[in-house]
Design a protein around this motif. Structure first.
Motif, mmCIF file in Angstrom:
data_model
loop_
_atom_site.group_PDB
_atom_site.id
_atom_site.type_symbol
_atom_site.label_atom_id
_atom_site.label_comp_id
_atom_site.label_asym_id
_atom_site.label_seq_id
_atom_site.Cartn_x
_atom_site.Cartn_y
_atom_site.Cartn_z
ATOM 1 N N ASP A 21 0.820 -1.210 0.000
ATOM 2 C CA ASP A 21 0.000 0.000 0.000
ATOM 3 C C ASP A 21 0.858 1.266 0.000
ATOM 4 O O ASP A 21 1.927 1.315 0.623
ATOM 5 C CB ASP A 21 -0.914 0.031 1.220
ATOM 6 C CG ASP A 21 -1.937 -1.098 1.197
ATOM 7 O OD1 ASP A 21 -2.365 -1.480 0.094
ATOM 8 O OD2 ASP A 21 -2.298 -1.606 2.282
ATOM 9 N N VAL A 22 0.347 2.290 -0.676
ATOM 10 C CA VAL A 22 0.973 3.615 -0.630
ATOM 11 C C VAL A 22 0.469 4.328 0.623
ATOM 12 O O VAL A 22 -0.745 4.478 0.821
ATOM 13 C CB VAL A 22 0.637 4.442 -1.881
ATOM 14 C CG1 VAL A 22 1.352 5.796 -1.830
ATOM 15 C CG2 VAL A 22 1.024 3.698 -3.146
ATOM 16 N N GLN A 23 1.391 4.759 1.478
ATOM 17 C CA GLN A 23 1.025 5.425 2.727
ATOM 18 C C GLN A 23 0.914 6.942 2.523
ATOM 19 O O GLN A 23 1.273 7.474 1.485
ATOM 20 C CB GLN A 23 2.077 5.108 3.799
ATOM 21 C CG GLN A 23 2.343 3.619 3.990
ATOM 22 C CD GLN A 23 1.103 2.841 4.374
ATOM 23 O OE1 GLN A 23 0.339 3.261 5.242
ATOM 24 N NE2 GLN A 23 0.901 1.692 3.734
ATOM 25 N N GLU A 24 0.408 7.616 3.542
ATOM 26 C CA GLU A 24 0.235 9.069 3.473
ATOM 27 C C GLU A 24 1.559 9.797 3.240
ATOM 28 O O GLU A 24 1.605 10.842 2.588
ATOM 29 C CB GLU A 24 -0.412 9.578 4.762
ATOM 30 C CG GLU A 24 -1.873 9.173 4.930
ATOM 31 C CD GLU A 24 -2.812 9.952 4.020
ATOM 32 O OE1 GLU A 24 -2.336 10.873 3.319
ATOM 33 O OE2 GLU A 24 -4.013 9.622 3.997
ATOM 34 N N ASN B 11 4.521 -0.120 1.773
ATOM 35 C CA ASN B 11 4.909 -1.263 2.579
ATOM 36 C C ASN B 11 3.752 -2.236 2.734
ATOM 37 O O ASN B 11 2.601 -1.923 2.400
ATOM 38 C CB ASN B 11 5.441 -0.828 3.958
ATOM 39 C CG ASN B 11 4.413 -0.033 4.738
ATOM 40 O OD1 ASN B 11 3.300 -0.497 4.973
ATOM 41 N ND2 ASN B 11 4.786 1.173 5.154
ATOM 42 N N ILE B 12 4.109 -3.394 3.206
ATOM 43 C CA ILE B 12 3.124 -4.421 3.555
ATOM 44 C C ILE B 12 3.100 -4.449 5.078
ATOM 45 O O ILE B 12 3.950 -5.068 5.710
ATOM 46 C CB ILE B 12 3.515 -5.785 2.965
ATOM 47 C CG1 ILE B 12 3.655 -5.676 1.442
ATOM 48 C CG2 ILE B 12 2.491 -6.861 3.325
ATOM 49 C CD1 ILE B 12 4.288 -6.889 0.792
ATOM 50 N N HIS B 13 2.172 -3.717 5.655
ATOM 51 C CA HIS B 13 2.237 -3.476 7.096
ATOM 52 C C HIS B 13 1.239 -4.303 7.892
ATOM 53 O O HIS B 13 1.472 -4.592 9.057
ATOM 54 C CB HIS B 13 1.997 -1.992 7.388
ATOM 55 C CG HIS B 13 0.640 -1.515 6.979
ATOM 56 N ND1 HIS B 13 0.317 -1.213 5.680
ATOM 57 C CD2 HIS B 13 -0.477 -1.293 7.711
ATOM 58 C CE1 HIS B 13 -0.940 -0.825 5.612
ATOM 59 N NE2 HIS B 13 -1.447 -0.857 6.829
ATOM 60 N N ASP B 14 0.128 -4.673 7.282
ATOM 61 C CA ASP B 14 -0.875 -5.451 7.998
ATOM 62 C C ASP B 14 -0.322 -6.832 8.334
ATOM 63 O O ASP B 14 0.317 -7.487 7.509
ATOM 64 C CB ASP B 14 -2.134 -5.580 7.132
ATOM 65 C CG ASP B 14 -3.217 -6.408 7.790
ATOM 66 O OD1 ASP B 14 -3.308 -7.607 7.465
ATOM 67 O OD2 ASP B 14 -3.945 -5.864 8.646
ATOM 68 N N SER B 15 -0.554 -7.296 9.564
ATOM 69 C CA SER B 15 0.027 -8.567 10.015
ATOM 70 C C SER B 15 -0.450 -9.739 9.167
ATOM 71 O O SER B 15 0.324 -10.661 8.867
ATOM 72 C CB SER B 15 -0.314 -8.815 11.491
ATOM 73 O OG SER B 15 -1.724 -8.847 11.688
ATOM 74 N N HIS B 16 -1.718 -9.712 8.760
ATOM 75 C CA HIS B 16 -2.233 -10.785 7.909
ATOM 76 C C HIS B 16 -1.553 -10.762 6.543
ATOM 77 O O HIS B 16 -1.196 -11.813 5.994
ATOM 78 C CB HIS B 16 -3.747 -10.646 7.737
ATOM 79 C CG HIS B 16 -4.353 -11.681 6.831
ATOM 80 N ND1 HIS B 16 -4.460 -13.001 7.184
ATOM 81 C CD2 HIS B 16 -4.868 -11.578 5.571
ATOM 82 C CE1 HIS B 16 -5.022 -13.682 6.198
ATOM 83 N NE2 HIS B 16 -5.270 -12.838 5.203
ATOM 84 N N VAL C 122 8.781 -13.539 -9.245
ATOM 85 C CA VAL C 122 7.960 -13.111 -8.112
ATOM 86 C C VAL C 122 7.944 -11.590 -8.064
ATOM 87 O O VAL C 122 9.000 -10.946 -8.077
ATOM 88 C CB VAL C 122 8.499 -13.679 -6.779
ATOM 89 C CG1 VAL C 122 7.622 -13.233 -5.614
ATOM 90 C CG2 VAL C 122 8.579 -15.196 -6.843
ATOM 91 N N MET C 123 6.742 -11.017 -7.991
ATOM 92 C CA MET C 123 6.593 -9.570 -8.033
ATOM 93 C C MET C 123 5.636 -9.099 -6.933
ATOM 94 O O MET C 123 4.882 -9.903 -6.376
ATOM 95 C CB MET C 123 6.063 -9.130 -9.406
ATOM 96 C CG MET C 123 6.919 -9.578 -10.581
ATOM 97 S SD MET C 123 6.132 -9.279 -12.189
ATOM 98 C CE MET C 123 6.057 -7.488 -12.223
ATOM 99 N N ILE C 124 5.670 -7.819 -6.660
ATOM 100 C CA ILE C 124 4.727 -7.190 -5.737
ATOM 101 C C ILE C 124 4.060 -6.031 -6.459
ATOM 102 O O ILE C 124 4.725 -5.238 -7.135
ATOM 103 C CB ILE C 124 5.431 -6.685 -4.463
ATOM 104 C CG1 ILE C 124 5.945 -7.867 -3.633
ATOM 105 C CG2 ILE C 124 4.480 -5.835 -3.619
ATOM 106 C CD1 ILE C 124 6.709 -7.450 -2.375
ATOM 107 N N ALA C 125 2.726 -5.936 -6.336
ATOM 108 C CA ALA C 125 1.981 -4.818 -6.903
ATOM 109 C C ALA C 125 1.938 -3.680 -5.895
ATOM 110 O O ALA C 125 1.573 -3.876 -4.736
ATOM 111 C CB ALA C 125 0.566 -5.252 -7.277
ATOM 112 N N VAL C 126 2.301 -2.490 -6.349
ATOM 113 C CA VAL C 126 2.337 -1.305 -5.499
ATOM 114 C C VAL C 126 1.151 -0.414 -5.839
ATOM 115 O O VAL C 126 0.955 -0.050 -6.997
ATOM 116 C CB VAL C 126 3.657 -0.528 -5.705
ATOM 117 C CG1 VAL C 126 3.624 0.791 -4.957
ATOM 118 C CG2 VAL C 126 4.850 -1.365 -5.268
#
Length: 420
Positions: free
Chosen positions: A99-102, A107-112, A134-138
């Protein structure tokens, strides 16, 4: 007379002892022939090996260039874990989302979510050895709106770029996707610059790490013309490995009722319309992936949306403006027991219409999935992207997708549409 004698003496004649011996010449000839044969015997395997390696390298290069992609999204919100049977069907897997933060960082911050990505990484090691990326979507559905203010603020933009680099360090990934839903007219230049600068950063990372292969970079677009029109495709194509063409959109589904991902039909914005437009505009079908949703949708308090006599596939949503997701696993619930599935020939999609409940449902089944993959092959599209692999509980849908051959045998950018 003296002149004649002088002339005769000037003629040099070889006496018998000075003439070359035929036997000696034959010996030398045999020696040379033997040396030549030895060289041929020794050199032939080496030449064969070098030729084989050269041909093999060319074939490998061609295979890499001609390989069709099967990309799978893996979500943070589902519960199903990956299986090796699923992974072996993929060329790329993309985790949704960072997720894009303020403050602009991602980051991937949620524990789940953190647990989901490490669960994914635990099982993908074998698939990565076989070449899967392996990729991550931002970005994503909820935080894409933060891209514009982030890119306008130098501090936030610095946070964005640094945190993208940190994703590679933290999760040992092969690439990222910029999942921006959706750039507006005012965002077109911002979107292009972001893609260009991310590619520059990935290239610098590659060189600093001494890697031989580029990191993977992709973006998304939509089949809906009013969403896809705000991207500089031909400039973007210079920097990305592929573009994932999503064939569903939640904002549309909350306002309209109709087939989720129609291959054909309607006045505009079918999958065929979008893929033809993008192919003819970019001349690079090899960089396009056709999106295939594995979830279904149903609407209540609605009228039947399809009217072929009017070229109509959808109607405005009445009553509650809510579209409900339905999973393959939900087929056993009471709502879906003893219901008849119909087939719409024009859009090439299945549906359920329950007139007594005023309920319309659109989804994919094995038949519609195979037709979408076959469409990608016929039109020489670069691959398919599945949304999402963890929504296929019994692996039937992915098996249907991968049962159809994607390779067309054509050159990677042969165009099969009649472009105007």
């Amino acid at each position: 007379m003296s002149t004649n004698q002088s002339s005769s003496k000037s003629v040099s004649l070889l006496n018998s002892s000075e003439r070359p011996s035929p036997t000696r010449n034959n010996g030398k000839t045999k020696k040379y022939i033997l040396q030549f044969l030895i060289i041929c015997v020794v050199a032939a395997p080496i030449a064969y090996l070098l030729t084989s390696l050269f041909v093999s390298s060319i074939e490998t290069l061609n295979n890499e260039q001609n390989q069709k992609r099967v990309v799978g999204y893996y979500t943070v919100w589902e519960e199903k874990k990956l299986t090796m049977d699923q992974l072996k069907k993929l060329t790329h897997i993309i985790f949704m989302f960072a997720d894009v933060q303020e403050d602009g960082s991602v980051n991937i911050h949620d524990s789940h979510a953190v647990k989901r990505i490490w669960d994914m990484k635990e099982i993908i090691s074998m698939a990565r050895k076989q070449g899967m990326k392996v990729m991550i979507a931002v970005g994503g559905h909820l935080t894409s709106i933060r891209f514009p203010p982030t890119l306008e603020d130098p501090v936030k933009k610095k946070n964005l770029m640094e945190s993208i680099a940190n994703l590679f360090e933290e999760y040992d990934i092969d690439g990222i996707e910029i999942f921006w839903m959706w750039p507006t007219e005012e965002d077109k230049v911002k979107h292009l610059k972001l893609v260009r600068e991310v590619r520059q950063q990935l290239t610098s990372m590659k060189e600093s790490k001494g890697k031989t292969k580029d990191y993977v970079l992709s973006v998304i677009t939509s089949r809906y013309s009013h969403f896809r029109e705000n991207i500089y495709y031909n400039e973007i194509m210079k920097h990305v490995d592929f573009v994932n063409v999503l064939t569903h959109d939640w904002r549309f589904m909350r306002e309209y009722v109709g087939p989720l991902a129609p291959l054909y039909g309607g006045r505009k914005d079918s999958i065929d319309d979008a893929m033809k437009y993008l192919t003819c505009f970019t001349k690079q079908p090899s960089k396009l992936n056709l999106g295939i949703p594995l979830f279904g949708i149903f609407w209540t308090n609605t009228t039947f949306p399809i009217d072929d006599t009017k070229q109509r596939l959808c109607v405005p949503k009445t009553g509650e403006k809510i579209a409900y997701e339905v999973r393959w696993r939900d087929r056993s619930s009471n709502r879906w027991k003893n219901v008849q599935t119909s087939w719409h020939n024009i859009s090439r999609t299945p549906y359920i219409w329950k007139s007594d409940e005023k309920m319309f449902s659109s989804f994919e089944n094995e038949r519609s999935l195979k037709e979408k993959v076959d469409y990608a092959r016929i039109n020489n599209i670069g691959g398919v992207v599945i949304y999402a692999i963890d929504q296929d509980e019994d692996n039937k849908l992915m098996s249907a997708i991968t049962s159809v051959r994607l390779e067309s045998g054509d050159d990677v950018n042969d165009i099969k549409y009649h472009c105007e």
